[in-house]
Design an enzyme around this catalytic site. Structure first.
Site, short mmCIF file in Angstrom:
data_model
loop_
_atom_site.label_atom_id
_atom_site.label_comp_id
_atom_site.label_asym_id
_atom_site.label_seq_id
_atom_site.Cartn_x
_atom_site.Cartn_y
_atom_site.Cartn_z
N ASP A 39 0.83 -1.20 0.00
CA ASP A 39 0.00 0.00 0.00
C ASP A 39 0.87 1.26 0.00
OD1 ASP A 39 0.92 -0.17 2.59
OD2 ASP A 39 -1.05 -0.12 3.55
N SER A 40 2.19 1.07 0.05
CA SER A 40 3.12 2.19 -0.16
C SER A 40 2.96 2.78 -1.55
CB SER A 40 4.56 1.74 0.05
OG SER A 40 4.82 0.53 -0.64
N ASP A 78 -0.67 -6.19 0.02
CA ASP A 78 -1.07 -5.49 1.23
C ASP A 78 -2.58 -5.30 1.21
OD1 ASP A 78 0.87 -4.93 3.13
OD2 ASP A 78 1.63 -3.19 2.04
N LYS A 108 -1.10 -9.59 3.09
CA LYS A 108 -0.42 -9.13 4.30
C LYS A 108 -1.31 -8.15 5.03
CE LYS A 108 3.11 -6.14 4.16
NZ LYS A 108 2.66 -5.03 5.06
N GLU A 110 -1.59 -5.69 8.77
CA GLU A 110 -0.77 -5.05 9.79
C GLU A 110 -1.36 -5.25 11.18
OE1 GLU A 110 0.02 -0.97 8.96
OE2 GLU A 110 0.87 -1.35 6.97
N GLU A 178 9.10 -4.18 11.02
CA GLU A 178 9.45 -2.87 10.46
C GLU A 178 9.90 -1.90 11.55
OE1 GLU A 178 7.76 0.69 7.54
OE2 GLU A 178 6.59 -1.14 7.82
#
Length: 358
Positions: A39-40, A78, A108, A110, A178
């Protein structure tokens, strides 16, 4: 990707982000084990300041492009903010979209708290491979207070470890760490049987991931430069070369040195050029009249745009063609003169009326 044998045998795992067909091709050719469609994308491709505005539709669009470009690596997507937190059912529905519609192999998510561990368990039970993510979780920066390193005290480091263990217990196939101290990255890696993928987490994790644009030096714009993390090693300076190439192209076009006949390989057959010239002569006057009419029409349009009646920016034509600006100025001057003339006449008539009445 045989993750547990690699973990036990001490083999490293390579992962890089990609968001497009070309970047996926490059990552595949480079031999990467995993491609993360992160999602970056919101920050390096879409111009957002954070990952939070990224939507499911944004992610699916980019995932599909990556899937068309890479056939060998494991493809990991993501799940964006809001796509899995509301309920486990919604999370499963959206995860299926990544697998069925976008061609991804795994997703993925978070966070590693109890609610997130339950979501991972539900996804795995539903047949979806999941990678966890602990430490700095960019989707939660509103809670974390910004992009800040995590696990810098013993208590917080233990929390990172506990969350990673919970994700492993829930069925996560790997865990991303991270922005944590190296000692925390090592402790978590030593404690887990599944691989850990570090990003700013030191050298002891099973694998490493970096953002495509960051490691290649893709972007030179200040918007991107302020977000390049300190843990990122730059392996190329692609952005500089891109800028230089674009500037040279612009200069060649403006100077008329591109294109030359060398870059115009399309030729007419023998005798056809003469026939074309003859055809053009038959209606030459009509075409000249058409050109005059169009010039007048475009000039009128440009004069209107140049005045900026609604406060907008003048069109680029105004800056590129001084004659348009000059024509606009002349039109304004003529209108002002006409207005002055009418005002003078009206004043004279009014004065005459006053004299007559007296």
């Amino acid at each position: 990707l045989e993750r547990r044998p690699r973990r036990r045998e001490g083999k490293r795992i390579t992962m890089v982000t990609a968001y497009s067909y070309p970047s996926a091709l490059h990552a595949d050719l480079a031999g990467m084990d995993i491609i993360l469609v992160g999602d970056s994308v919101g920050m390096v491709e879409l111009g957002y300041d954070t990952t939070q505005p990224v939507t499911m539709e944004d992610m699916l669009h980019h995932c599909k492009a990556v899937a068309r470009g890479a056939s060998r690596p494991l493809l990991l997507a993501d799940m964006p903010l809001g796509s899995y937190e509301v309920s486990d059912e919604l999370a499963l529905q959206n995860a299926y979209r990544f697998i069925k519609e976008a061609g991804m192999d795994a997703v993925k998510i978070e966070g590693g708290g109890p609610a997130r561990a339950r979501t991972v368990e539900r996804l795995v039970q539903g047949g979806v491979a999941v990678v966890g993510h602990v430490g700095l979780t960019p989707q939660a920066i509103s809670v974390l207070g910004g992009f800040r390193a995590q696990g810098r005290t013993a208590a917080k480091a233990r929390k990172v470890l506990d969350e990673a263990l919970a994700l492993e217990e829930a069925g996560a196939m790997a865990v991303v760490l991270e922005c944590v101290p190296s000692v925390v990255g090592k402790a978590v890696t030593d404690a887990l049987q599944v691989p850990t993928i570090g990003i700013g987490a030191g050298p002891h994790t099973t694998g490493q991931v970096l953002v495509y644009h960051d490691l290649l030096g893709m972007l030179q714009h200040p918007h991107h430069a302020k977000f390049v993390p300190r843990f990122c090693k730059r392996y190329a300076n692609v952005g500089h070369e891109v800028n230089r190439g674009l500037e040279h192209f612009r200069e060649d076009v403006l100077s008329g040195s591109f294109p030359t006949e060398e870059y115009n390989p399309y030729k007419m057959a023998a005798g056809e050029e003469a026939k074309l010239e003859e055809l053009l002569r038959t209606d030459e006057e009509r075409r000249r009249q058409h050109a005059r009419d169009m010039e007048r029409r475009l000039t009128e349009q440009d004069e209107y745009a140049a005045t900026g009646p609604y406060g907008g920016k003048p069109s680029w034509l105004c800056s590129e063609q001084p004659r348009i600006a000059a024509a606009a100025a002349a039109a304004v001057a003529a209108a002002a003169a006409e207005w002055d003339g009418k005002s003078t006449a009206a004043a004279a008539a009014a004065a005459a009326g006053v004299e007559g009445s007296s």
